[in-house]
Design a protein around this motif. Structure first.
Motif, short mmCIF file in Angstrom:
data_model
loop_
_atom_site.label_atom_id
_atom_site.label_comp_id
_atom_site.label_asym_id
_atom_site.label_seq_id
_atom_site.Cartn_x
_atom_site.Cartn_y
_atom_site.Cartn_z
N ILE A 263 -3.48 18.39 -49.37
CA ILE A 263 -2.13 18.72 -49.82
C ILE A 263 -1.16 17.65 -49.34
O ILE A 263 -0.29 17.21 -50.08
N LEU A 264 -1.34 17.21 -48.13
CA LEU A 264 -0.45 16.20 -47.57
C LEU A 264 -0.65 14.86 -48.25
O LEU A 264 0.30 14.18 -48.60
N VAL A 265 -1.89 14.48 -48.44
CA VAL A 265 -2.22 13.18 -49.01
C VAL A 265 -1.78 13.09 -50.47
O VAL A 265 -1.24 12.09 -50.91
N ASN A 266 -1.99 14.16 -51.21
CA ASN A 266 -1.71 14.15 -52.65
C ASN A 266 -0.28 14.53 -52.99
O ASN A 266 0.06 14.66 -54.16
N GLY A 267 0.54 14.75 -52.01
CA GLY A 267 1.94 15.04 -52.26
C GLY A 267 2.25 16.52 -52.42
O GLY A 267 3.36 16.94 -52.17
N GLY A 268 1.29 17.29 -52.83
CA GLY A 268 1.47 18.73 -52.93
C GLY A 268 2.43 19.15 -54.02
O GLY A 268 2.97 18.35 -54.75
N THR A 269 2.59 20.43 -54.13
CA THR A 269 3.51 21.03 -55.08
C THR A 269 4.52 21.83 -54.29
O THR A 269 4.42 21.94 -53.07
N ASN A 270 5.49 22.40 -54.98
CA ASN A 270 6.45 23.26 -54.28
C ASN A 270 5.74 24.41 -53.59
O ASN A 270 6.09 24.79 -52.48
N ASN A 271 4.71 24.97 -54.24
CA ASN A 271 3.95 26.06 -53.64
C ASN A 271 3.20 25.56 -52.41
O ASN A 271 3.11 26.26 -51.41
N ALA A 272 2.65 24.36 -52.49
CA ALA A 272 1.94 23.80 -51.36
C ALA A 272 2.90 23.57 -50.19
O ALA A 272 2.56 23.85 -49.04
N VAL B 2 -6.09 19.61 -27.60
CA VAL B 2 -6.80 18.42 -27.14
C VAL B 2 -6.76 17.38 -28.25
O VAL B 2 -7.00 17.69 -29.42
N GLU B 3 -6.43 16.14 -27.87
CA GLU B 3 -6.39 15.06 -28.86
C GLU B 3 -7.73 14.98 -29.58
O GLU B 3 -8.78 15.09 -28.94
N GLY B 4 -7.68 14.83 -30.88
CA GLY B 4 -8.89 14.70 -31.68
C GLY B 4 -9.32 15.99 -32.35
O GLY B 4 -10.19 15.96 -33.21
N THR B 5 -8.74 17.13 -31.93
CA THR B 5 -9.10 18.39 -32.60
C THR B 5 -8.53 18.39 -34.01
O THR B 5 -7.63 17.62 -34.35
N SER B 6 -9.05 19.29 -34.83
CA SER B 6 -8.58 19.34 -36.23
C SER B 6 -7.09 19.65 -36.29
O SER B 6 -6.38 19.10 -37.14
N LEU B 7 -6.59 20.50 -35.39
CA LEU B 7 -5.16 20.80 -35.42
C LEU B 7 -4.33 19.56 -35.09
O LEU B 7 -3.34 19.27 -35.77
N MET B 8 -4.72 18.82 -34.09
CA MET B 8 -3.95 17.64 -33.70
C MET B 8 -4.00 16.57 -34.79
O MET B 8 -2.99 15.91 -35.07
N LYS B 9 -5.15 16.41 -35.44
CA LYS B 9 -5.24 15.46 -36.56
C LYS B 9 -4.35 15.93 -37.71
O LYS B 9 -3.63 15.14 -38.31
N TRP B 10 -4.42 17.23 -38.00
CA TRP B 10 -3.59 17.78 -39.07
C TRP B 10 -2.12 17.58 -38.73
O TRP B 10 -1.31 17.20 -39.57
N TRP B 11 -1.76 17.82 -37.47
CA TRP B 11 -0.38 17.70 -37.02
C TRP B 11 0.15 16.29 -37.25
O TRP B 11 1.26 16.09 -37.69
N ASP B 12 -0.69 15.29 -36.94
CA ASP B 12 -0.30 13.90 -37.16
C ASP B 12 -0.06 13.63 -38.65
O ASP B 12 0.93 12.98 -39.02
N ASP B 13 -0.96 14.13 -39.49
CA ASP B 13 -0.80 13.94 -40.94
C ASP B 13 0.44 14.66 -41.44
O ASP B 13 1.18 14.15 -42.28
N TYR B 14 0.67 15.86 -40.92
CA TYR B 14 1.83 16.65 -41.34
C TYR B 14 3.12 15.94 -40.96
O TYR B 14 4.06 15.87 -41.75
N LYS B 15 3.16 15.40 -39.76
CA LYS B 15 4.34 14.68 -39.30
C LYS B 15 4.61 13.47 -40.19
O LYS B 15 5.75 13.22 -40.58
N ALA B 16 3.57 12.75 -40.53
CA ALA B 16 3.72 11.59 -41.42
C ALA B 16 4.20 12.04 -42.80
O ALA B 16 5.04 11.37 -43.42
N HIS B 17 3.69 13.16 -43.26
CA HIS B 17 4.08 13.70 -44.57
C HIS B 17 5.56 14.09 -44.58
O HIS B 17 6.28 13.79 -45.52
N LYS B 18 6.00 14.76 -43.54
CA LYS B 18 7.37 15.26 -43.49
C LYS B 18 8.38 14.16 -43.18
O LYS B 18 9.54 14.26 -43.54
#
Length: 78
Positions: free
Chosen positions: A6-15, A41-57
């Motif tokens: 969702i983050l990589v592809n830009g998402g939709t309003n619903n996303a 812990v660095e490297g967990t799926s949440l922390m990776k997602w968090w980094d992507d989310y921050k970049a997206h926002k």
């Protein structure tokens, strides 16, 4: 956790809405101490997602979830 696709592809309003709902949900479970500190812990799926989310926002995005990460408040989560 919403897919990083969702983050990589830009998402939709619903996303975007689902991402914001997940963000609010995460703050609720963090504030209730309903999750293990291991999720931060660095490297967990949440922390990776968090980094992507921050970049997206973007850098100007400010919400409790973003502040929690940016201020490294999670480091004192026990």
């Amino acid at each position: 956790m919403p897919s990083n696709d969702i983050l990589v592809n830009g998402g939709t309003n619903n996303a975007e809405k689902k991402l914001e709902e997940f963000e609010a949900y995460m703050m609720c479970v963090i504030n209730d101490y309903s999750v293990s500190p291991d999720i931060f812990v660095e490297g967990t799926s949440l922390m990776k997602w968090w980094d992507d989310y921050k970049a997206h926002k973007g850098i100007a995005y400010v919400y409790k979830f973003a502040q929690y990460r940016n201020n490294k408040t999670y480091e004192s989560y026990k």
